[in-house]
Design an enzyme around this catalytic site. Structure first.
Site, mmCIF file in Angstrom:
data_model
loop_
_atom_site.group_PDB
_atom_site.id
_atom_site.type_symbol
_atom_site.label_atom_id
_atom_site.label_comp_id
_atom_site.label_asym_id
_atom_site.label_seq_id
_atom_site.Cartn_x
_atom_site.Cartn_y
_atom_site.Cartn_z
ATOM 1 N N LYS A 39 0.821 -1.196 0.000
ATOM 2 C CA LYS A 39 0.000 0.000 0.000
ATOM 3 C C LYS A 39 0.865 1.259 0.000
ATOM 4 C CE LYS A 39 -3.782 -2.187 2.568
ATOM 5 N NZ LYS A 39 -4.600 -2.141 3.807
ATOM 6 N N ASP A 150 10.164 -0.893 -17.688
ATOM 7 C CA ASP A 150 8.703 -0.956 -17.512
ATOM 8 C C ASP A 150 8.105 0.441 -17.663
ATOM 9 O OD1 ASP A 150 6.253 -2.158 -17.115
ATOM 10 O OD2 ASP A 150 6.357 -2.060 -14.933
#
Length: 433
Positions: A39, A150
């Protein structure tokens, strides 16, 4: 508790949530999202009231043989790339027995993806500005031996001034991973990944990043992907055959760049270095956004990137108590070396370094050319390294790093060096230490 014995440090909650306080230093705010490893919360520093982002990694749930290298890579890559204004900064690493806390720069503008979702496209000038910042950041990565692997809109964030920040280095490749000059791991997001990465035959990471830049530019200007198919095999066939169509909204100069970047042959594909010399790429916006990357004064807004904010003591020992995750080699355990940064608009880094060499020798320093755009200066106990990087067309960022003899340098040499470089430096960064 016995008199005179200090209380133990605050213990972070077992399941952090909004309102919780971490180690007496950060108060968690709202949940921003879930990243690759855990998170991410907005948080407030209780030390200086600055806003930060905190990524919380639950080791019991996420740290395994597959995830551990990604965590190590993300921290290591961000630690090595602290000095570029378009790369998200990591401020501090903390840990408990069960969790790892990465305190990072807060990008309040959200993801670039939100600006182009729903097939929305950007005006060419705005798209070029984001593209320039992306390419500048990747060029800096490559100069430091790191490839991202990425690149996609979801990993490109925006700060409060609308400047781009490259994030999520979990799939990045560090210099020590390169085998015979090539990488061999297939990774990334299919629609943005270069064809040679999928073949698993070895590839140049910087050329793979260049391919992703071509996809990004196409998406920014059109709101569409050049290669998009629910069937991956069919999509890869289109990629190898260079089967895509330019919408009318993309100009001819931009089409040329995209076509050269989306070359399925990495040997003939346009490189990042050649891209940065292209006339369309180098063109500046007519109206510069206030506090943007291209306003040299805006570079002094990097108030949260001071390296001494890293909290190293005991963190890596605590992390390694479970799962064998050891980050101790990623950071220096001694005090961080001082550095001073400056901006210059001279035409090339080579000219700047030549002037630095001239000034240094005039002041009695011995000089030695380093790798890339760097030069070493030594005098007595003082050792300096001067590095240069191009962060935008006609804008260079310089860093004077004090490797040895910091006190002697400040007392005896700093003023003379600063005066000697007056004809080179546009401005010194006030936040440099």
């Amino acid at each position: 508790m016995e008199p005179g014995v200090p209380p133990p440090p605050p213990t972070p909650p077992s399941s952090p949530s909004a309102g919780a306080t971490l180690f007496g230093k950060y108060q968690l705010g709202r949940l921003l999202g879930r990243g690759s490893f855990g998170k991410v919360f907005q948080a407030l520093s209780l030390i200086d009231n600055s806003a930060v982002a905190v990524k919380i990694i639950d080791k019991a749930k996420t740290v395994d043989a597959a995830m551990e290298p990604r965590i190590v890579r993300e921290i290591d890559a961000m630690r090595r790339l602290q000095n570029h204004p378009n790369i998200l900064k990591i401020h501090e690493v903390m840990a408990s027995k069960t969790k790892i806390y990465l305190v990072m720069e807060l990008a309040t503008g959200g993801e670039l993806f939100s600006k182009i979702s729903g097939r929305r496209r950007l005006k060419e000038g705005v798209a070029r500005r984001y593209f320039q910042q992306l390419v500048s950041a990747l060029n800096f990565c490559h100069q430091n031996g790191i490839t991202h692997r990425d690149i996609k809109p979801q990993n490109l964030l925006l700060d409060e001034f609308g400047n781009l920040k490259v994030s999520d280095f979990g799939l990045s490749a560090l210099p020590e991973q390169i085998n015979n000059g090539l990488l061999h791991t297939a990774c990334g997001t299919p629609a943005y990944t270069a064809p040679e990465v999928v073949r698993r035959r070895g590839y140049d990471g910087s050329k793979a990043d260049a391919w992703s830049c071509g996809v990004i530019l196409f998406v920014l200007l059109s709101g569409l992907l050049p290669f998009d198919d629910t069937n991956l095999v069919a999509m890869y066939k289109k990629i190898h055959r260079r089967e895509y169509q330019f919408p009318d909204c993309i100009s001819k100069p931009a089409r040329y760049i995209i076509y050269q970047l989306l070359d399925p042959n990495p040997d003939t594909r346009m490189s990042i270095e050649k891209l940065m010399q292209n006339a369309w790429f180098k063109k500046s916006l007519r109206v510069q956004p206030q506090n943007s990357l291209f306003d040299s004064e805006s570079l002094s807004h990097e108030k949260n990137c001071k390296p001494e904010m890293f909290s190293i003591t005991n963190a890596f020992d605590i992390i390694s108590l479970s799962s064998g995750l050891n980050l101790s080699g990623l950071f220096e355990t001694t005090a961080f070396k001082k550095e001073k940064r400056f901006t210059t608009n001279l035409v090339s880094a080579e000219i700047v370094l030549e002037k630095v060499k001239e000034v240094g020798e005039r002041l009695g320093f011995r000089t030695e050319k380093g790798k890339g755009w760097s030069i070493g200066l030594g005098k007595g106990k003082v050792v300096l390294i001067v590095n240069m990087v191009e962060i935008a067309p006609n804008l260079l960022l310089g860093e004077v790093k004090v490797v040895e003899g910091g006190i002697e340098f400040e007392e005896l040499h700093w003023v003379n060096l600063k005066q000697g470089l007056e004809g080179v430096v546009v401005s010194w960064h006030k936040d440099s230490i």
